[in-house]
Design an enzyme around this catalytic site. Structure first.
Site, mmCIF file in Angstrom:
data_model
loop_
_atom_site.group_PDB
_atom_site.id
_atom_site.type_symbol
_atom_site.label_atom_id
_atom_site.label_comp_id
_atom_site.label_asym_id
_atom_site.label_seq_id
_atom_site.Cartn_x
_atom_site.Cartn_y
_atom_site.Cartn_z
ATOM 1 N N ARG A 54 1.152 -1.111 -0.141
ATOM 2 C CA ARG A 54 -0.709 -0.144 -0.131
ATOM 3 C C ARG A 54 0.810 1.452 -0.419
ATOM 4 O O ARG A 54 2.394 1.356 0.125
ATOM 5 C CB ARG A 54 -0.837 -0.333 1.253
ATOM 6 C CG ARG A 54 -1.843 -1.191 1.043
ATOM 7 C CD ARG A 54 -2.797 -1.106 2.063
ATOM 8 N NE ARG A 54 -3.630 -1.873 2.444
ATOM 9 C CZ ARG A 54 -3.355 -3.775 3.356
ATOM 10 N NH1 ARG A 54 -1.810 -3.626 3.406
ATOM 11 N NH2 ARG A 54 -4.126 -4.079 3.135
ATOM 12 N N LYS B 171 -1.439 -2.758 7.454
ATOM 13 C CA LYS B 171 -2.841 -2.484 7.771
ATOM 14 C C LYS B 171 -3.462 -3.643 8.732
ATOM 15 O O LYS B 171 -3.254 -4.922 8.419
ATOM 16 C CB LYS B 171 -3.616 -2.053 6.341
ATOM 17 C CG LYS B 171 -5.174 -1.967 6.898
ATOM 18 C CD LYS B 171 -6.258 -1.871 5.276
ATOM 19 C CE LYS B 171 -7.848 -1.823 5.835
ATOM 20 N NZ LYS B 171 -8.106 -1.821 4.195
ATOM 21 N N HIS C 127 -2.872 3.325 -5.280
ATOM 22 C CA HIS C 127 -3.567 1.531 -4.995
ATOM 23 C C HIS C 127 -3.410 1.025 -6.187
ATOM 24 O O HIS C 127 -3.421 -0.705 -5.975
ATOM 25 C CB HIS C 127 -4.663 2.371 -3.959
ATOM 26 C CG HIS C 127 -5.064 0.717 -3.821
ATOM 27 N ND1 HIS C 127 -4.196 0.602 -2.111
ATOM 28 C CD2 HIS C 127 -6.152 -0.060 -3.593
ATOM 29 C CE1 HIS C 127 -4.759 -0.203 -1.777
ATOM 30 N NE2 HIS C 127 -6.236 -0.785 -2.316
ATOM 31 N N ARG D 52 -0.968 -1.696 -6.651
ATOM 32 C CA ARG D 52 -1.507 -2.488 -5.787
ATOM 33 C C ARG D 52 -2.584 -4.620 -6.598
ATOM 34 O O ARG D 52 -2.160 -5.231 -6.196
ATOM 35 C CB ARG D 52 -1.865 -2.156 -4.335
ATOM 36 C CG ARG D 52 -2.699 -3.162 -3.432
ATOM 37 C CD ARG D 52 -2.409 -3.376 -2.147
ATOM 38 N NE ARG D 52 -3.327 -4.377 -1.003
ATOM 39 C CZ ARG D 52 -2.540 -4.742 -0.385
ATOM 40 N NH1 ARG D 52 -1.081 -4.840 -0.466
ATOM 41 N NH2 ARG D 52 -3.064 -5.062 0.535
ATOM 42 N N HIS E 247 -3.780 -10.027 3.748
ATOM 43 C CA HIS E 247 -5.379 -10.350 3.586
ATOM 44 C C HIS E 247 -5.455 -10.653 4.543
ATOM 45 O O HIS E 247 -5.204 -12.745 4.460
ATOM 46 C CB HIS E 247 -6.362 -10.663 2.432
ATOM 47 C CG HIS E 247 -5.942 -9.826 1.347
ATOM 48 N ND1 HIS E 247 -6.148 -10.003 0.077
ATOM 49 C CD2 HIS E 247 -5.989 -8.036 0.555
ATOM 50 C CE1 HIS E 247 -5.871 -8.678 -1.035
ATOM 51 N NE2 HIS E 247 -6.172 -8.042 -0.075
ATOM 52 N N TYR F 235 -9.932 -10.640 -7.690
ATOM 53 C CA TYR F 235 -8.762 -10.454 -8.481
ATOM 54 C C TYR F 235 -9.170 -11.835 -8.911
ATOM 55 O O TYR F 235 -8.813 -12.010 -11.111
ATOM 56 C CB TYR F 235 -7.021 -10.994 -8.196
ATOM 57 C CG TYR F 235 -6.647 -9.922 -7.507
ATOM 58 C CD1 TYR F 235 -6.786 -8.102 -7.806
ATOM 59 C CD2 TYR F 235 -7.072 -9.400 -5.701
ATOM 60 C CE1 TYR F 235 -6.424 -7.140 -7.292
ATOM 61 C CE2 TYR F 235 -6.486 -8.623 -5.604
ATOM 62 C CZ TYR F 235 -6.333 -7.042 -5.621
ATOM 63 O OH TYR F 235 -6.190 -5.907 -4.206
#
Length: 317
Positions: free
Chosen positions: A132, A157, A263, A266, A289, A298
């Site tokens: 990120r 995150k 972003h 990414r 994640h 994706y």
């Protein structure tokens, strides 16, 4: 006084600064909407009235609406200590699932050709590792491990650390970037400036660490500025708005009509890895994640239009 208590509670629970800014913003908006009345005097009708105003008059997105609701829930439950039994009657907005914007390899290369200097290096790093933007900007010198070809993301995150590959094609550029950063660090030492910002309470535990080379930014700002939290003049990392503006100019110059942002690199990283045959669990781990369902989005992008179904129009002679 309520906003000060809100900030203190957020700091106590170790929420990020961005979360603090968002929650304070929405709580201020809520108080102003009700003509500066104290939130303790307001109830479900006032909360629902404010959220309805956001949805109907301001026409905010569902994600923004949810963020405002989360801020008010935090204010009432964590700061004012008031339970919200009526929250279920208000309900949360349904956030539609959106497919991420994906750039092709040629489009990524075209954008890179419009960038120069550390902006180009940062863009290549984001695409090459899937970080990120905030994770890339907050990299410290100690987080680059050239011997093991690794980049360590600290407190990403969700407060999680993870290890990413360091692209071989970036090593020379990153070493040159460190050389440039070292010049700024040495100038700060000679000038006796305060060291860089340290996470959590490490500045008290290790008072000299903030002035050490190991903790210095990989992408430092060219000039020093005042820390908004402490008022201390020190050197911060490159501002995200500075890079975002440079990236937007590069997208326009590359004549790309897609609404791309930093972003988006990414998203391109994840999609291109899946196209190269890497499994979904590997990509999930690299992106950080918590749930593979987040990464599965994706796989929908990889499908040829219409889920791989051939249009009957193409069968006509």
């Amino acid at each position: 006084m309520t906003l000060d208590q809100l900030r203190e509670r957020i700091a106590y629970l170790h929420y990020s600064r961005r979360t603090e800014q968002a929650y304070v913003h929405w709580c201020k908006a809520f108080i102003r909407f009700h003509e500066l009345r104290h939130p303790a005097e307001l109830g479900p009708l006032e909360v629902e009235g404010f959220l309805s105003w956001l949805a109907t008059e301001r026409q905010v997105a569902a994600s923004t609406h949810t963020q405002a609701l989360s801020a008010l829930v935090f204010l009432y439950t964590k700061v004012l200590g008031q339970p919200l039994p009526w929250l279920h009657d208000i309900g949360r907005p349904r956030v539609p699932r959106r497919l991420p914007m994906i750039l092709s390899r040629d489009e990524v290369a075209a954008i890179f050709r419009q960038l120069t200097g550390q902006h180009l290096l940062l863009a290549r790093l984001l695409y090459g590792t899937g970080m990120r933007l905030t994770e890339g900007l907050q990299l410290r010198v100690k987080d680059l491990d050239f011997a093991h070809h690794a980049v360590i993301v600290r407190e990403g995150k969700g407060g999680k650390d993870r290890v990413l590959m360091l692209p071989a094609s970036l090593q020379a550029g990153l070493k040159q970037q460190l050389s440039n950063a070292h010049t700024l660090w040495a100038a700060d030492v000679v000038a006796g400036r305060a060291g860089v910002e340290m996470p959590n309470a490490l500045e008290r535990k290790y008072p000299r660490a903030g002035s050490s080379w190991a903790w210095f930014w990989v992408f430092p700002q060219a000039t020093c500025s005042t820390d908004p939290g402490t008022g201390v003049v020190r050197r911060h990392h490159l501002y995200d708005q500075t890079f975002q503006r440079a990236f937007k100019r590069a997208v326009v110059a590359a004549q790309i009509t897609k609404p791309a942002s930093p972003h988006t690199l990414r998203h391109a990283f994840a999609t291109h890895l899946l196209q190269a045959g890497y499994d979904i669990r590997t990509v999930q781990d690299l992106l950080g994640h918590a749930d593979v369902a987040t990464t599965m989005i994706y796989t929908h992008v990889l499908k040829v239009g219409g889920g791989g179904v051939r249009s009957p129009l193409d069968s006509l002679s």
